[in-house]
Design a protein around this motif. Structure first.
Motif, short mmCIF file in Angstrom:
data_model
loop_
_atom_site.label_atom_id
_atom_site.label_comp_id
_atom_site.label_asym_id
_atom_site.label_seq_id
_atom_site.Cartn_x
_atom_site.Cartn_y
_atom_site.Cartn_z
N TRP A 166 -5.99 17.10 -11.66
CA TRP A 166 -4.89 15.87 -11.81
C TRP A 166 -3.80 16.57 -12.33
O TRP A 166 -3.64 17.65 -13.08
CB TRP A 166 -5.36 14.91 -12.80
CG TRP A 166 -5.42 14.98 -14.14
CD1 TRP A 166 -6.80 15.25 -14.96
CD2 TRP A 166 -4.45 15.22 -15.11
NE1 TRP A 166 -6.46 15.29 -16.02
CE2 TRP A 166 -5.37 15.61 -16.47
CE3 TRP A 166 -3.28 15.34 -15.42
CZ2 TRP A 166 -4.74 15.77 -17.67
CZ3 TRP A 166 -2.41 15.59 -16.67
CH2 TRP A 166 -3.15 15.90 -17.75
N LYS A 193 0.43 15.68 -13.85
CA LYS A 193 1.40 14.89 -14.30
C LYS A 193 2.75 15.28 -14.51
O LYS A 193 3.03 16.55 -15.18
CB LYS A 193 1.03 14.30 -15.86
CG LYS A 193 1.89 13.30 -16.34
CD LYS A 193 1.35 12.97 -17.70
CE LYS A 193 2.17 11.95 -18.27
NZ LYS A 193 1.94 11.65 -19.63
N ASP A 241 -3.83 12.22 -8.98
CA ASP A 241 -5.16 12.77 -9.04
C ASP A 241 -5.73 13.24 -7.65
O ASP A 241 -5.33 12.70 -6.60
CB ASP A 241 -5.96 11.74 -9.39
CG ASP A 241 -7.50 12.10 -9.93
OD1 ASP A 241 -8.17 12.78 -9.08
OD2 ASP A 241 -7.74 11.95 -11.18
#
Length: 84
Positions: free
Chosen positions: A66, A68, A76
């Protein structure tokens, strides 16, 4: 056959951090550059946001990864597999 001079083609249906943005998700440079060989083989997760070029927080796990972006959210690898 995989070559070192493959260019990134923007994908409009991908989430913002990995979609067809202005930046290469593997190098952080302007889009359209070369993709590292490990990334071409699917061995490397994206490290930079495609929209803003910021370095992302990345967690690699046995079944995927994943990533961010502080501005554009979380993506993901499982979500990307569903879109293929």
């Amino acid at each position: 056959m995989v070559t070192d001079n493959t260019e990134i083609s923007p994908g409009s249906d991908l989430p913002a951090p990995t979609g067809g943005g202005r930046y290469n998700v593997y190098t952080g440079a302007e889009a359209g550059g070369k993709v590292p060989t490990a990334a071409q083989l699917g061995l490397e997760p994206p490290r930079f946001c495609a929209e803003c070029g910021r370095r992302m927080i990345v967690q690699v796990r046995p079944d995927g990864w994943w990533a961010k972006c502080s501005r554009h959210g979380l993506v993901d690898s499982k979500d990307l597999e569903l879109q293929r």
